[in-house]
Motif scaffolding. Structure first.
Motif, PDB file in Angstrom:
ATOM      1  N   ILE A 166      74.906  25.785 -20.477  1.00 40.63           N
ATOM      2  CA  ILE A 166      73.563  25.906 -20.394  1.00 40.63           C
ATOM      3  C   ILE A 166      73.293  25.993 -18.813  1.00 40.63           C
ATOM      4  CG2 ILE A 166      71.113  24.775 -20.508  1.00 40.63           C
ATOM      5  CD1 ILE A 166      72.325  23.107 -22.548  1.00 40.63           C
TER       6      ILE A 166
ATOM      7  N   GLY B 150      67.954  27.339 -18.867  1.00 35.97           N
ATOM      8  CA  GLY B 150      67.193  26.107 -18.847  1.00 35.97           C
ATOM      9  C   GLY B 150      66.459  26.319 -17.625  1.00 35.97           C
TER      10      GLY B 150
ATOM     11  N   TYR C  24      70.232  18.881 -26.788  1.00 36.38           N
ATOM     12  CA  TYR C  24      70.897  19.514 -26.178  1.00 36.38           C
ATOM     13  C   TYR C  24      71.939  18.917 -25.057  1.00 36.38           C
ATOM     14  CZ  TYR C  24      68.472  23.745 -27.530  1.00 36.38           C
ATOM     15  OH  TYR C  24      67.705  24.749 -28.299  1.00 36.38           O
TER      16      TYR C  24
ATOM     17  N   ILE D 291      64.328  25.053 -22.515  1.00 37.39           N
ATOM     18  CA  ILE D 291      65.619  25.645 -22.838  1.00 37.39           C
ATOM     19  C   ILE D 291      65.379  26.989 -23.892  1.00 37.39           C
ATOM     20  CG2 ILE D 291      67.707  25.240 -24.169  1.00 37.39           C
ATOM     21  CD1 ILE D 291      67.601  23.536 -21.871  1.00 37.39           C
TER      22      ILE D 291
END
Length: 495
Positions: free
Chosen positions: A422, A278, A391, A432
């Motif tokens: 992430i 990210g 997410y 992302i």
């Protein structure tokens, strides 16, 4: 030995449960465990060694220099920890209470202190991976020769002088065997009440080969359920499996030869599957909170920075950590026209946002009221964003929760609560995106850097013999500060 702590850097219970580690698994079956939650801005080993969070022991993975620049420091040492903490280090607390200690390879312990017992500093902190044992890293100093004759290796970092994954993993296993043997030999000679041995280098295996580890665990589980014979797909999987077998044998050897009455297994964090990457600066830019620079503006800024560094060096006024430990935002943004910027590539797995305030960075946001209003507005905007919702991302105020803490000013203003899978940095210009390295691993180490297919996780290994359960209180923190509390209470109870 009354109490033994086994540290595994990046220790992850699901990996130990899934790999061929029968001895360690047998210990776990008769033990208790807790699910801890690390915020991944605070260094886990420093929490365990002082009983304090980074807000009070300065143990941040990354922190702003807070000098009007956008320089951040990734530097942290035992000297920093000791000077910042209000509590005594674990080994000093025990030594002063007449408890003998034997500590080997725990990070943030060097140069070592004079203790009742023995200490060998952990890797990192400028210690070279190979070669002679540096002065000040072993106590009593007379044991330094033993380490050198045994071929002791403090640390192994990627690529470790190797060209292939297999050779790199074999080198790690060899180094950890020598560390284990030294710990056992010194413990048999000194007979300490408290032992703490850390398998630090295993985390290197997990950052690199976490995808392959998960594939091996899945195949092993399938074989158990279907009764088939386990077969590896490739040489890398064979070496990965062998590493965990050897780790299990090392743990077995320590327990059988030292016979601890009580024990703990801890990690400073876990190791998560690194599936997505990210970049919060992309989101901040799209929402108007951050303005990126043009190519011409970037060129001018770099020229000015070069001249500034030259001048500071000449005047000898640059007292910051050495250049290798300085981090700067990857995103080139306007200092005057940006209200906030995101955390960036660092050694943790923390996602957050810094308000571009005047006090720390010389930015346009002035005063506590402006900062608070901006934090609330960013959190509101972020949390209704469809991508954030998709997410599982949620922004919450962070720095204000530590009001009055001595190192509150070094914290991000906002923490983005997220899945460990992430990893946030600023390396790719997309909010992302999928991690391109989350796939089968090839042998060549050319161009590989961390994190690769594994990143720090927030649920560290925390397993302990059932007799220690009574030492845990309802109001104890559910992070690695609990380690310090259990150990000190254990020996206070025996006094």
């Amino acid at each position: 030995m009354k109490l033994l702590v086994i540290g595994i850097d990046g220790g992850t219970k699901s990996i130990i449960d899934g790999m061929p580690m029968p001895f360690t698994q047998s210990l776990f079956k008769g033990a208790a465990s807790k699910k801890l939650e690390e915020d991944l801005i605070s260094r886990g080993w420093a929490e365990a060694l002082t009983g304090e969070h980074a807000s009070t022991n300065k143990g941040f993975y990354l922190m702003p220099c807070s000098d009007g620049s956008y320089d951040f420091s990734a530097s942290y040492s035992k000297a920093d920890m000791v000077s910042a903490s209000s509590s005594e280090t674990l080994w000093n607390y025990l030594s002063k209470n007449d408890v003998s200690v034997g500590i080997v390879n725990v990070p943030t312990t060097g140069p070592v202190d004079n203790v009742k017992g023995f200490m060998v500093a952990g890797g990192g902190g400028g210690i070279k991976a190979t070669g002679e044992v540096p002065d000040g890293m072993v106590y009593p100093p007379a044991y330094k020769k033993m380490l050198e004759e045994g071929g002791y290796v403090f640390d192994v970092r990627l690529p470790g002088g190797e060209k292939t994954v297999s050779e790199f993993l074999k080198k790690i296993s060899r180094a950890e065997r020598v560390q284990r043997d030294i710990f056992i030999k010194l413990a048999q000679m000194e007979k300490p009440d408290f032992g703490f041995h850390c398998f630090r280098i295993t985390t290197e295996v997990q950052y690199l080969a976490r995808y392959e580890i998960e594939r091996c665990i899945k195949k092993l589980n399938d074989c158990k359920s279907k009764g088939g014979e386990f077969k590896v797909d490739n040489e890398i999987q064979r070496v990965v499996i062998e590493h965990y077998r050897e780790l299990d044998e090392s743990i077995k050897s320590i327990f059988q030869k030292l016979e601890p009455e009580s024990y703990m297994f801890i990690g400073d964090h876990s190791t998560a599957l690194f599936k997505y990457e990210g970049n919060v600066d992309v989101w901040l830019s799209e929402k108007g909170y951050l303005r990126t620079l043009s190519a011409a503006e970037v060129f001018v800024r770099r020229g000015k920075r070069f001249l500034e560094r030259k001048l500071l060096t000449k005047l000898r006024k640059n007292k910051k950590p050495k250049a290798s430990l300085i981090r700067r935002p990857i995103t080139q943004f306007s200092k005057r026209n940006s209200l906030a910027f995101g955390t960036f590539y660092d050694t943790g797995n923390f996602a957050g946002i810094f308000i571009n305030d005047y006090q720390r960075f010389g930015g346009p946001v002035k005063g506590a009221e402006q900062v608070k209003a901006l934090v609330n507005r960013i959190c509101e905007d972020f949390n209704v964003d469809p991508v954030s919702i998709k997410y599982g991302l949620e922004a919450r105020p962070y720095r204000e929760e530590h009001e009055g803490a001595p190192f509150q000013h070094l914290m991000p203003d906002i923490k983005i609560h997220k899945p460990d899978t992430i990893y946030f940095s600023s390396r790719r210009w997309q909010f992302i995106n999928e991690n391109p390295n989350f796939k089968p691993l090839s042998q060549s180490l050319d161009g590989i850097s961390y994190p690769h297919s594994g990143a720090k996780g927030s649920d560290p290994l925390f397993v302990y013999s059932k007799d220690l359960e009574q030492l845990i209180k309802d109001d104890d923190p559910r992070d690695l500060r609990l380690t310090y509390r259990i150990i000190t209470r254990f020996f206070t109870r025996l006094a």
